[in-house]
Structure formats: structure tokens, C-alpha cells
Design an enzyme around this catalytic site. Structure first.
Site, PDB file in Angstrom:
ATOM      1  CG  ASP A  15      -1.736  -1.261   1.393  1.00  0.00           C
ATOM      2  OD1 ASP A  15      -2.033  -1.897   0.381  1.00  0.00           O
ATOM      3  OD2 ASP A  15      -2.066  -1.608   2.548  1.00  0.00           O
ATOM      4  CD  GLU A 187      -9.294  -2.629  -1.433  1.00  0.00           C
ATOM      5  OE1 GLU A 187      -9.700  -3.079  -0.373  1.00  0.00           O
ATOM      6  OE2 GLU A 187      -8.406  -3.165  -2.108  1.00  0.00           O
TER       7      GLU A 187
HETATM    8  C1  6LW Z   1      -5.780  -2.017   1.946  1.00  0.00           C
HETATM    9  C2  6LW Z   1      -6.358  -2.069   0.609  1.00  0.00           C
HETATM   10  C3  6LW Z   1      -5.553  -3.104   0.054  1.00  0.00           C
HETATM   11  O1  6LW Z   1      -6.483  -1.273   2.838  1.00  0.00           O
HETATM   12  O2  6LW Z   1      -5.313  -4.013   0.996  1.00  0.00           O
HETATM   13  O3  6LW Z   1      -4.296  -3.151  -1.952  1.00  0.00           O
HETATM   14  C4  6LW Z   1      -5.719  -3.481   2.224  1.00  0.00           C
HETATM   15  N1  6LW Z   1      -5.057  -2.973  -1.062  1.00  0.00           N
HETATM   16  O4  6LW Z   1      -6.247  -0.915  -0.117  1.00  0.00           O
HETATM   17  C5  6LW Z   1      -4.750  -3.840   3.312  1.00  0.00           C
HETATM   18  O5  6LW Z   1      -3.438  -3.645   2.906  1.00  0.00           O
END
Ligand code: 6LW
Length: 516
Positions: A15, A187
Site C-alpha cells: 500500500d 480501493e
Molecule cells: C488495503 C487495501 C488493500 O487497505 O489491501 O491493496 C488493504 N489494497 O487498499 C490492506 O493492505
């Protein structure tokens, strides 16, 4: 010109978020239940990285009580505005009644100190913050759709932040659910303004095999946002599970001082079949703009193994690993503990640590006496020299940790003066002894985790004796493909009295992390 090999941050650095201040780049990543939280990495050229601090570095800054593995700190965003660094992030998995959720922290020096959290009245995850050129500040994030039209539909919301009160204010705007109808898990939304146009970039399809990055634009910050016909602008899902890098997504953009554009994002390197024991790692990808949209890795269309950075002059090491000798001194920023700071569970002593045993075990939802660091290489050894006057029922050892429910440990115990070592694989919450040996000889003990691809051997040696294998396990039984969750593997040293009161202190003389 320097050429850097991807990933730029090997091991569990997922992330990523990046910002630039003059010629300096700053990057943060998720740390879940580990502390210190949110490493701040610095680079002058995108190819050589150094860890300069952590955003969560002080006792009491956040409360990790009761936070299970793969909860904790998710997906931070870092930005710089008007002399101040801002990090916005989510603390996930707080038991009811405790503060948790989305918060801001600020610092004038990215190495710290960072402020206490300023909690935001917003649910969901993956918050980001955008400073518009008219002085207004916009917070955005993602959450499960309030009125879903399909399963696992999420929605990206945008709301203004009052710069004085640091509270969200005004109406909320729901602006995005992903580029395709039926998209799950929109996300890591990030807003940018490029040549007067607002861009909302977000991942979708979940942080796994189908992960993809998409982008939309708007004339007004609150939307409507319209996606490019070119979405997704990056994914590896069409390359199949045999392709050695999977799950590319969760990107953030940065414009370099020379006007070139770059993305940092997460992806996973597979080995031993469809497994990624090193977790989700940070990669660098060049970006160009064509017809008003970003093109990731032009001419290649996927995350390149090597990236040429024209303005870089550095040795292109990615994240510099410890000292050449492999000794990990106690002040090395890679040291982490679970639900507490390393200095709350141990005291630096010489090259090593004094590690008081704790009643909590690695299986408990408490603070164990555990000090560890990320496994950053397929092939690496963790070599620990440790001494402890154990009483019956106590153990000291080394562990390969995924979670409370899934880990492998080499446990040295004593019973009526007889010392023995056991390798225990805790799988899905059940302990299973996979190897056992008597330990005879002098002190201190040498405990070794030897990772060779999928193979994990755990060894013990007493005094000057060469360590011998006590038991083995597979890294592919411990990665998130096998266990669920979001983490790569950690290697560490631990001690527990298995629930009993204790005054025993293990002395960890020396720890070496040795890429093989
Ligand atoms: C994070 C989400 C994700 O909040 O995995 O790639 C989750 N994304 O964006 C936890 O790392």
C-alpha cells in the site's frame, strides 16, 4: 542515469504512498499490527531508499489493544503542503468502544516526531487527502456501498476538511465504484490535479490476483468523474498465475522535479506455485501522459523488472539492507514488535537486546515478547545467539510469523534440568509438533531460521556446536494465499512463560539477517 531492480522495497511493504518535496521523495507503507507503524522512507532519486523514521513511533500514540493480525494500520497516504507533512490512515479492528477508524497525523520533519491522531468522522478504509490550489482540502476514502447494487460493491467518497478544526465539513460526494460495473473493492483512491483537470485514481478487484488500477477525470473536484476508455491502466491479471509478478495495483503517482511522472504500487512475486511468502512489495513504474491520461510503463504495459531513472545517480540499491556483516543492531529501524514498540518489550543491550519473557504466547491476542523483522529474500538466514535461565514451562525461541493462528516456532524449553528443542507449526490455530531434539552443551544457544524458497528449516546449536536441523516447514503454508490476511512473513526471536508469572530475561546477544 541509474537502473533499479524491482521491487524497490522487498518484503512486506504494501500500500505505498509517495510525495515529493523539492528533490526529496517520501514514501509510507502499511504495517498492520506491527510497531513502530508506518515506516517513512526517503530517497533523492527514487532508486536508493533509506528508512528515516516512522509515523507511529511513540507509546500511546495509538492503542493496539486487541487488534488481531492483519488488522491495525492499513493503507496510509502521505502528502506535503505548506511546510507540513500529512499522513492519513485507518486503524482497523479496534474492539468496540475504543477509538479507531480514520485519522490524520502531521509533522514538520518527516523523520518525526509525528502528532497524535486527529480522528475523522468517516468510516471505511484507504483515506487520502488532496490540497487544491484554491486552498481547499479534500479527504477521500472507500467503504462498502451504503446501497449496494452488487456484492462487495464499494464506493469512493469525497468530503472537505476544515483546515482549522481538522474536521470533515460540508456535504459528502460519492464519486466512484470502480471502472467496470460489478467491480469489487474500489480501493486506494487518490486525487490529483494535472493541467487544471482533476483525476481520481483507484485500485479495484481486490488486493489479490485480479488487482487493477483505474483512473477517471472531472472538471470539478467533487465530480462527476468519468473513467478513461483505457481502464484499467495497469493490471497483471491477464498475464495468468504463472507470471512471476501478480496482483499489481494500489498505486500512487508522483511528478519528479524534471517533470517526469512515476508510480509506486504494490505487487507480489510468486514462488513455490501460486504463493507469495514475501507478501505485497513496493514497485516503481514509469508513467507518461498521453491525450490527458497516464500510461503506465509505456511500451511494456506491465511492471518492469528493471526501471531506468534518468535523473538518478545513486547506486540503485532499492531499500538498503542493514550492515554488510548482517548483524541487526538494536537501533536498526527494521525491528518491529507486535502491538507494542520494540522498546516496550525489550531493552537494547550491546549488539542485541534484553528480552524479558512474557506470559503471552505468539498465539495470544496480547503483546508477546517478540522482536522481528520482515523476510525480504526468498533465501535468507536469521541467526540468533540467545541465553536464558529458563524455568519449567518457559520457552525461548525463534519464529516465522504470519499471525496468531499461523506461525512456525523453534521452542527451547527445560524440564527437570533437561533442555530440549521442538519445532511447532501452528496452522489455522492448531499446534502440531514437527520436530524434536535434545539440546546438550553450553550456553548461549544459536537458533537459526533458514529460508530457502519454499523450504524452512529451524536449527539449534548449544555453545560452540554447529546448529542442527530440529524440524522443517514450508513458507507456502504460511503465506496469505494459504492463511488469508494481508501480511508477508516475519522472522523473529521470542520468549514466553506460557501464561505463568515470570521474571526470566532472555539475553539476545546477537541477531544476524543474512540474505543467502
Ligand atoms: C488495503 C487495501 C488493500 O487497505 O489491501 O491493496 C488493504 N489494497 O487498499 C490492506 O493492505
Amino acid at each position: 542515469m541509474s537502473t533499479v531492480t524491482n521491487p524497490i522495497l522487498p518484503g512486506c511493504y504494501p500500500d505505498p504512498s509517495i510525495c515529493r518535496v523539492g528533490e526529496d521523495y517520501y514514501l509510507v507503507t502499511s504495517t498492520f499490527e506491527y510497531l513502530p507503524g508506518l515506516p517513512v522512507l526517503h530517497s533523492r532519486d527514487l532508486v536508493t531508499w533509506e528508512q528515516i523514521g516512522h509515523v507511529v513511533h511513540r507509546p500511546g500514540q495509538l492503542d493496539y489493544t486487541g487488534i488481531a493480525s492483519s488488522g491495525g494500520l492499513y493503507a496510509p497516504t502521505i502528502r506535503h503542503h505548506d511546510g507540513l507533512f500529512w499522513v492519513i490512515c485507518t486503524l482497523v479492528g479496534q474492539p468496540q468502544g475504543n477509538p479507531g477508524g480514520n485519522f490524520l497525523m502531521t509533522a514538520t520533519d518527516p523523520a518525526g516526531p509525528w502528532s497524535d491522531p486527529m480522528w475523522l468522522d468517516a468510516d471505511g478504509i484507504d483515506p487520502s487527502i488532496f490540497f487544491d490550489d484554491d486552498g481547499r482540502i479534500w479527504v477521500h476514502g472507500t467503504r462498502l456501498a451504503r446501497e449496494p447494487q452488487w456484492y462487495h460493491q464499494t464506493e469512493v467518497w469525497i468530503r472537505e476538511l476544515d483546515p482549522e478544526t481538522k474536521k470533515l465539513t460540508g456535504p459528502e460526494h460519492v464519486v466512484w465504484s470502480g471502472a467496470v460495473k460489478g467491480a469489487v473493492w474500489a480501493e486506494a483512491p487518490h486525487l490529483y490535479k494535472v493541467d487544471g483537470t482533476y483525476y481520481l485514481m483507484a485500485a479495484e478487484a481486490g488486493t489479490e490476483f485480479h488487482h487493477a488500477e483505474s483512473i477517471a477525470q472531472a472538471e470539478v473536484v467533487t465530480g462527476p468523474y468519468v473513467g478513461t476508455r483505457g481502464n484499467p491502466i495497469l493490471t497483471h491479471r491477464h498475464l495468468g498465475r504463472q507470471y512471476p509478478v501478480v496482483g499489481a495495483g494500489h498505486a500512487d503517482l508522483v511528478e519528479a522535479a524534471d517533470g517526469s511522472w512515476w508510480a509506486v504500487l504494490l505487487a507480489m512475486r510468486t514462488y513455490g506455485g501460486y504463493h507469495y511468502p514475501l507478501g505485497r512489495e513496493t514497485f516503481l513504474v514509469p508513467v507518461v501522459w498521453e491525450d490527458g491520461w497516464p500510461v503506465f510503463a509505456p511500451g511494456v504495459g506491465r511492471v518492469p523488472d528493471q526501471v531506468e531513472v534518468p535523473f538518478a545517480t545513486g547506486p540503485a540499491t532499492g531499500l538498503v539492507q542493514g550492515g554488510t556483516s548482517g548483524v541487526v543492531p538494536s537501533d536498526d529501524p527494521r525491528w518491529t514488535a507486535v502491538r507494542a514498540l520494540p522498546t516496550q518489550v525489550a531493552t537494547p543491550a550491546g549488539d542485541g537486546w534484553d528480552l524479558p519473557l512474557r506470559p503471552a504466547t505468539l498465539a495470544d491476542l496480547e503483546v508477546p515478547a517478540f522482536l522481528g523483522l520482515r523476510l525480504q529474500h526468498r533465501d535468507a538466514d536469521l541467526v540468533v545467539r540467545v541465553g536464558a535461565d529458563l524455568t519449567d514451562g518457559e520457552e525461548v525461541g525463534v519464529a516465522v510469523r504470519q499471525s496468531e493462528k499461523d506461525h512456525v516456532r523453534l521452542a527451547v524449553t527445560t524440564h527437570e534440568g533437561v533442555v530440549r528443542a521442538q519445532v511447532v507449526h501452528r496452522q489455522g490455530g492448531e499446534d502440531r509438533v514437527v520436530g524434536e531434539a535434545a539440546v546438550a552443551g553450553g550456553a548461549p544457544l544459536t537458533l537459526v531460521v533458514r529460508a530457502r524458497g519454499v523450504d524452512l528449516d529451524l536449527l539449534v546449536g548449544a555453545g560452540d556446536d554447529a546448529p542442527v536441523v530440529v524440524g522443517s516447514a514450508l513458507t507456502t503454508d504460511l503465506d496469505t494465499v494459504a492463511t488469508g490476511g494481508f501480511l508477508g512473513l516475519w522472522l523473529g526471536v521470542y520468549g514466553t512463560s506460557n501464561g505463568a508469572p515470570t521474571g526470566t530475561v532472555a539475553h539476545v546477544e546477537r541477531v544476524e539477517y543474512l540474505p543467502a
